[in-house]
Motif scaffolding. Structure first.
Motif, PDB file in Angstrom:
ATOM      1  N   MET A 117       0.839  -1.215   0.000  1.00 27.52           N
ATOM      2  CA  MET A 117       0.000   0.000   0.000  1.00 27.52           C
ATOM      3  C   MET A 117       0.864   1.251   0.000  1.00 27.52           C
ATOM      4  N   GLY A 118       0.347   2.288  -0.677  1.00 24.79           N
ATOM      5  CA  GLY A 118       1.061   3.568  -0.717  1.00 24.79           C
ATOM      6  C   GLY A 118       0.795   4.342   0.562  1.00 24.79           C
ATOM      7  N   LEU A 119       1.872   4.649   1.289  1.00 25.00           N
ATOM      8  CA  LEU A 119       1.683   5.370   2.558  1.00 25.00           C
ATOM      9  C   LEU A 119       2.363   6.740   2.569  1.00 25.00           C
ATOM     10  N   ASP A 120       3.057   7.072   1.479  1.00 25.35           N
ATOM     11  CA  ASP A 120       3.653   8.411   1.389  1.00 25.35           C
ATOM     12  C   ASP A 120       3.943   8.674  -0.092  1.00 25.35           C
ATOM     13  N   GLY A 172       1.276  11.956   3.538  1.00 22.52           N
ATOM     14  CA  GLY A 172       1.374  10.533   3.858  1.00 22.52           C
ATOM     15  C   GLY A 172       1.045  10.320   5.318  1.00 22.52           C
ATOM     16  N   VAL A 173       1.288   9.100   5.781  1.00 21.71           N
ATOM     17  CA  VAL A 173       1.019   8.783   7.184  1.00 21.71           C
ATOM     18  C   VAL A 173       2.182   9.346   8.009  1.00 21.71           C
ATOM     19  N   PHE A 174       2.192  10.672   8.152  1.00 17.94           N
ATOM     20  CA  PHE A 174       3.370  11.350   8.724  1.00 17.94           C
ATOM     21  C   PHE A 174       3.567  11.051  10.211  1.00 17.94           C
ATOM     22  N   GLU A 175       2.518  10.482  10.841  1.00 16.99           N
ATOM     23  CA  GLU A 175       2.662  10.134  12.261  1.00 16.99           C
ATOM     24  C   GLU A 175       3.683   9.012  12.430  1.00 16.99           C
TER      25      GLU A 175
HETATM   26  P1  AMP Z   1      -7.152  14.420   7.212  1.00 11.60           P
HETATM   27  O1  AMP Z   1      -7.651  14.511   8.641  1.00 11.60           O
HETATM   28  O2  AMP Z   1      -8.184  14.135   6.203  1.00 11.60           O
HETATM   29  O3  AMP Z   1      -6.247  15.556   6.863  1.00 11.60           O
HETATM   30  O4  AMP Z   1      -6.276  13.094   7.183  1.00 11.60           O
HETATM   31  C1  AMP Z   1      -5.119  12.963   7.922  1.00 11.60           C
HETATM   32  C2  AMP Z   1      -4.778  11.509   8.061  1.00 11.60           C
HETATM   33  O5  AMP Z   1      -4.558  10.928   6.782  1.00 11.60           O
HETATM   34  C3  AMP Z   1      -3.507  11.312   8.835  1.00 11.60           C
HETATM   35  O6  AMP Z   1      -3.805  10.665  10.040  1.00 11.60           O
HETATM   36  C4  AMP Z   1      -2.663  10.443   7.927  1.00 11.60           C
HETATM   37  O7  AMP Z   1      -2.018   9.394   8.616  1.00 11.60           O
HETATM   38  C5  AMP Z   1      -3.657   9.871   6.945  1.00 11.60           C
HETATM   39  N1  AMP Z   1      -3.015   9.490   5.688  1.00 11.60           N
HETATM   40  C6  AMP Z   1      -2.226  10.258   4.933  1.00 11.60           C
HETATM   41  N2  AMP Z   1      -1.771   9.569   3.872  1.00 11.60           N
HETATM   42  C7  AMP Z   1      -2.294   8.336   3.950  1.00 11.60           C
HETATM   43  C8  AMP Z   1      -2.195   7.165   3.150  1.00 11.60           C
HETATM   44  N3  AMP Z   1      -1.438   7.161   2.037  1.00 11.60           N
HETATM   45  N4  AMP Z   1      -2.875   6.076   3.523  1.00 11.60           N
HETATM   46  C9  AMP Z   1      -3.631   6.103   4.647  1.00 11.60           C
HETATM   47  N5  AMP Z   1      -3.772   7.168   5.450  1.00 11.60           N
HETATM   48  C10 AMP Z   1      -3.107   8.286   5.104  1.00 11.60           C
END
Ligand code: AMP
Length: 401
Positions: free
Chosen positions: A297-300, A326-329
């Motif tokens: 899966m694409g995460l960034d 991405g999943v910056f956390e």
């Molecule tokens: P939002 O509140 O809509 O701005 O979404 C933020 C959330 O999107 C964060 O918690 C990120 O971890 C999540 N996120 C960003 N990129 C991805 C990804 N590629 N796949 C899954 N979750 C994502």
């Protein structure tokens, strides 16, 4: 607000002190409190007394096992020592949001004094926009100032209904609210071009209205985060196990077509950091975003995407950013968001105007220590999103009525 004479007056000031508290009720991020200080200090410096109203959390939804309100967990008294320190003066606290004690304490309030009332949401009428409750609050003061931009999209008693009991000239936005509105309007109505919007975050469905609106006036639209994969799949790409909203594929396709029609350069990430599980200890590699194998899966966003995005950002004069790339956390998936934050900061240094607003991108720029390197960081997540979508915010409309 600058036109109001506060001398000898009591000002009811709705602020947004909905700050995160740790388990010992210590404030873990006081941004929202600091953001309200200019308004409070202005009123005090101009001879007025300040009665502060705010909510904290969701006390009605998170009642105790016996059904009663958790007056310990959601009490605004936890805020008093820090607020007092920031203001450099005593802050009086009324343990009830409304009622006899509030009346007594406000009646004896002198110019230069600050009184914080208990959590507005202890009253069930608050979120219902109750008129009787709003009227009781209005009777405590001569002037109403709303500086709670973070809750301006809610038609609650203390954010909206209460304003109707104050005549024109005795109600206004505070400085924070004014700044939020002015900065958003700068992007919406008089941007220097090219104007680039960067939209990320988890889902397309949360940002449909924003995306549709943006296509009407931006020059470039960069899409990152989980939402990118619904767009990529809608074009026939293989996205493996990436986050996809199957029921939004058609919508995604239409948005891409609309962008083309309007001459908006809409960019999807050419490559991605892919992972074999949604975890910080996953195996990772770089792959084209439209060729992600099953089980991955694409995460960034990947290095090519970063380069293309950064180039457009650097050539922009106005930048609006909402949502992480991405999943910056999780550290292995934070590079894309970090690189974009740095590009926005560099563009700002070179004279571009940049607004970061609405949700997790704010947390991201703060986490990366770049909050003071962009032009404006909004304090209102949902409120900023709705303002950018073109909706009328009840908290603002009520002041103009
Ligand atoms: P939002 O509140 O809509 O701005 O979404 C933020 C959330 O999107 C964060 O918690 C990120 O971890 C999540 N996120 C960003 N990129 C991805 C990804 N590629 N796949 C899954 N979750 C994502």
């Amino acid at each position: 607000m600058q036109d109001i004479d506060f001398r000898g007056k009591k000002a009811l000031v709705r602020v947004d002190f909905n700050v995160p508290l740790d388990k010992d009720y210590r404030i873990s991020d006081d941004t929202r409190i600091r953001a309200a200080l200019p308004t409070i200090n202005y009123i005090l410096d101009h001879g007025g007394a300040v009665i502060l109203l705010s909510h904290l959390g969701r006390p009605q939804k998170k009642r105790k096992a016996d059904g009663s309100i958790d007056t310990e967990r959601f009490s605004l008294r936890h805020i008093v020592p820090h607020l007092s320190q920031l203001l450099g003066r005593e802050v009086l606290f009324c343990p009830e949001p409304v009622g006899e004690m509030a009346q007594k304490m406000t009646a004896s309030l002198q110019p230069g004094q600050v009184l914080l009332l208990e959590n507005t949401r202890f009253e069930p009428g608050e979120t219902q926009g109750d008129e009787t409750l709003a009227k009781s609050w209005s009777e405590l003061a001569d002037v109403y100032i709303n500086d709670a931009f973070g809750t301006a999209h809610r038609a609650h008693a203390s954010t909206s209904t209460v304003a109707q009991f104050f005549p024109k000239g005795a109600k206004s936005m505070g400085f924070l609210m004014q700044a939020e509105v002015a900065n958003a309007n700068k992007v919406l109505h008089h941007p220097e071009r090219p104007l680039t919007a960067i939209v990320g975050g988890a889902k397309v469905s949360d940002k449909i209205l924003l995306l549709e609106r943006l296509l009407d006036f931006v020059d470039n639209l960069l899409i990152g985060g989980g939402m990118a994969y619904t767009f990529i799949k809608s074009q026939g790409g293989q996205v493996g196990n990436s986050l996809v909203e199957e029921d939004r594929l058609e919508l995604a396709k239409n948005l891409l077509a609309k962008a083309k029609e309007k001459g908006v350069q809409m960019l999807l990430p050419a490559d991605s950091v892919i992972a074999d599980k949604f975890s910080a200890d996953a195996h990772t590699r770089i792959a084209p975003s439209h060729q992600i194998p099953e089980g991955w899966m694409g995460l960034d966003i990947g290095p090519k995407a970063i380069e293309a995005f950064a180039q457009l950002i650097m050539s922009s004069k106005t930048i609006l950013w909402n949502g992480p790339m991405g999943v910056f956390e999780m550290e292995p998936f934070a590079s894309g968001t970090k690189a974009i934050a740095e590009a926005v900061a560099r563009a700002t240094e070179q004279g571009a105007f940049s607004l970061v607003g609405g949700g997790d991108s704010v947390a991201a720029v703060k986490q990366m220590g770049l909050a003071d390197k962009v032009s404006f960081v909004s304090t209102g997540g949902g409120a900023m999103l709705e303002f950018l979508e073109g909706k009328t915010l009840p908290g603002i409309a009520a002041l103009e009525a």
